[in-house]
Design an enzyme around this catalytic site. Structure first.
Site, PDB file in Angstrom:
ATOM      1  CG  MET A  46      49.446 -60.391  32.679  1.00  0.00           C
ATOM      2  SD  MET A  46      47.759 -60.334  33.257  1.00  0.00           S
ATOM      3  CE  MET A  46      47.188 -58.833  32.483  1.00  0.00           C
ATOM      4  N   GLY A 102      56.688 -50.949  26.117  1.00  0.00           N
ATOM      5  CA  GLY A 102      56.702 -50.801  27.579  1.00  0.00           C
ATOM      6  C   GLY A 102      57.367 -52.014  28.212  1.00  0.00           C
ATOM      7  CG  HIS A 103      55.456 -55.793  28.044  1.00  0.00           C
ATOM      8  ND1 HIS A 103      54.459 -55.573  27.122  1.00  0.00           N
ATOM      9  CD2 HIS A 103      54.841 -56.116  29.196  1.00  0.00           C
ATOM     10  CE1 HIS A 103      53.288 -55.771  27.696  1.00  0.00           C
ATOM     11  NE2 HIS A 103      53.479 -56.088  28.955  1.00  0.00           N
ATOM     12  CB  VAL A 128      57.249 -46.989  27.177  1.00  0.00           C
ATOM     13  CG1 VAL A 128      57.553 -46.810  25.701  1.00  0.00           C
ATOM     14  CG2 VAL A 128      58.517 -47.367  27.949  1.00  0.00           C
ATOM     15  CB  SER A 134      47.894 -50.306  27.501  1.00  0.00           C
ATOM     16  OG  SER A 134      46.982 -51.305  27.934  1.00  0.00           O
TER      17      SER A 134
HETATM   18  P1  AMP Z   1      51.171 -56.435  31.764  1.00  0.00           P
HETATM   19  O1  AMP Z   1      51.701 -57.398  30.758  1.00  0.00           O
HETATM   20  O2  AMP Z   1      50.190 -55.453  31.212  1.00  0.00           O
HETATM   21  O3  AMP Z   1      50.728 -57.091  33.057  1.00  0.00           O
HETATM   22  O4  AMP Z   1      52.408 -55.545  32.179  1.00  0.00           O
HETATM   23  C1  AMP Z   1      53.619 -56.139  32.604  1.00  0.00           C
HETATM   24  C2  AMP Z   1      54.509 -55.060  33.163  1.00  0.00           C
HETATM   25  O5  AMP Z   1      54.752 -54.094  32.141  1.00  0.00           O
HETATM   26  C3  AMP Z   1      53.879 -54.314  34.347  1.00  0.00           C
HETATM   27  O6  AMP Z   1      54.874 -54.083  35.329  1.00  0.00           O
HETATM   28  C4  AMP Z   1      53.425 -53.038  33.723  1.00  0.00           C
HETATM   29  O7  AMP Z   1      53.387 -51.954  34.628  1.00  0.00           O
HETATM   30  C5  AMP Z   1      54.492 -52.823  32.668  1.00  0.00           C
HETATM   31  N1  AMP Z   1      54.010 -51.925  31.618  1.00  0.00           N
HETATM   32  C6  AMP Z   1      52.866 -52.033  30.909  1.00  0.00           C
HETATM   33  N2  AMP Z   1      52.732 -50.985  30.062  1.00  0.00           N
HETATM   34  C7  AMP Z   1      53.816 -50.197  30.252  1.00  0.00           C
HETATM   35  C8  AMP Z   1      54.256 -48.968  29.687  1.00  0.00           C
HETATM   36  N3  AMP Z   1      53.562 -48.329  28.752  1.00  0.00           N
HETATM   37  N4  AMP Z   1      55.434 -48.454  30.140  1.00  0.00           N
HETATM   38  C9  AMP Z   1      56.151 -49.093  31.097  1.00  0.00           C
HETATM   39  N5  AMP Z   1      55.792 -50.258  31.664  1.00  0.00           N
HETATM   40  C10 AMP Z   1      54.639 -50.794  31.252  1.00  0.00           C
END
Ligand code: AMP
Length: 257
Positions: A28, A34-35, A174, A183
């Site tokens: 998103m 993390g991404h 991460v 996040s």
């Molecule tokens: P989002 O953009 O928040 O929807 O996250 C996209 C992807 O990144 C999802 O699969 C999340 O689980 C993953 N994600 C978000 N934060 C982390 C993190 N700190 N470590 C690993 N993966 C993450």
């Protein structure tokens, strides 16, 4: 790097890449390390890496939460380029949910517990958009973060129940040097709130739900839940509210089977 805004364009960009392994990383945006870990895992194991960039309105219950979600497409495209992404799929909301839209995916039991209790409809939106992405991109493998452990469980169930032909790869959480899981929502934390939020990883590190709850409450965090969850692997998971920001995190209690 190709930036595709429409379903037709992303499909066209993929037509002559179908012989190789295609990896999809749904995001998103507001990309962080993390991404980046997901993108690196995809780059290391796939011939073509597709990253979706879409703030999915269907998974937000609260319009204020949706409108306030951090967005920075220029930054996200830079990160994707540096990570070696081949195709970014960044559709508009009306591309995925045109007027008259009325089809939804419900993963009944898994989506009703924990996050589902506190965010009704959330996983319906997640499952629906992921099924759309899986259908549009038709990846061999899709990468998700362990941080959203229930999301992984819901999507695995959907893939199995609907006989979808793709693997789900899960990447470890991460964290910042201080332990806080990265996040996009951390951007909303004021310094004082961020300091209090550190009770979340500290509490989960105890691996005991009662001790964890006591630590979270002593730090003045509003606890939505803290529980051992029966996922693969079992995990100690929690959701807390720090001011107006809601944070989730978990630690695996065993190796994945
Ligand atoms: P989002 O953009 O928040 O929807 O996250 C996209 C992807 O990144 C999802 O699969 C999340 O689980 C993953 N994600 C978000 N934060 C982390 C993190 N700190 N470590 C690993 N993966 C993450």
């Amino acid at each position: 790097m190709i930036v595709a805004r429409t379903i037709a364009d992303v499909r066209a960009a993929l037509t002559d890449r179908r012989d190789g392994r295609i990896g999809l990383v749904p995001t998103m945006g507001a990309l962080h390390d993390g991404h980046r870990a997901l993108l690196a895992a995809a780059r290391a194991s796939c011939d073509t890496v597709v990253m979706s960039l879409f703030v999915n309105p269907a998974q937000f219950g609260d319009p204020a939460d949706l409108n306030g979600y951090p967005r920075d497409e220029a930054h996200d495209l830079d990160v994707a380029g540096e990570a070696g992404v081949d195709i970014v799929f960044a559709p508009s909301a009306s591309e995925l949910y045109p007027s008259g839209y009325q089809t939804w995916v419900e993963v009944t039991e898994l989506a009703a517990m924990l996050e589902g209790e506190h965010r009704p409809g959330h996983f319906r939106g997640v499952a629906t958009v992921c099924l759309k992405l899986f259908t549009i991109v038709a990846p061999d493998v899709a990468f998700f973060g362990r941080k959203d452990a229930q999301q992984v469980e819901v999507l695995r169930r959907m893939v199995s129940d609907l006989h979808l032909e793709l693997d789900i790869a899960v990447v470890p959480t991460v964290r910042d040097a201080d332990g806080l899981a990265l996040s996009s929502r951390n951007a909303h934390l004021r310094p004082e709130e961020r300091a209090r939020a550190l009770a979340l990883p500290r509490a989960l590190a105890t691996r005991d739900p009662d001790t964890a709850r006591a630590i979270l409450e002593a730090a003045g965090l509003d606890v939505d839940y803290v529980a051992v969850v029966p996922f693969d692997p079992p995990a100690l998971a929690a959701a807390v509210r720090v001011g107006t920001t809601r944070l989730i995190d978990n630690v695996p209690l065993e190796e994945e089977s």
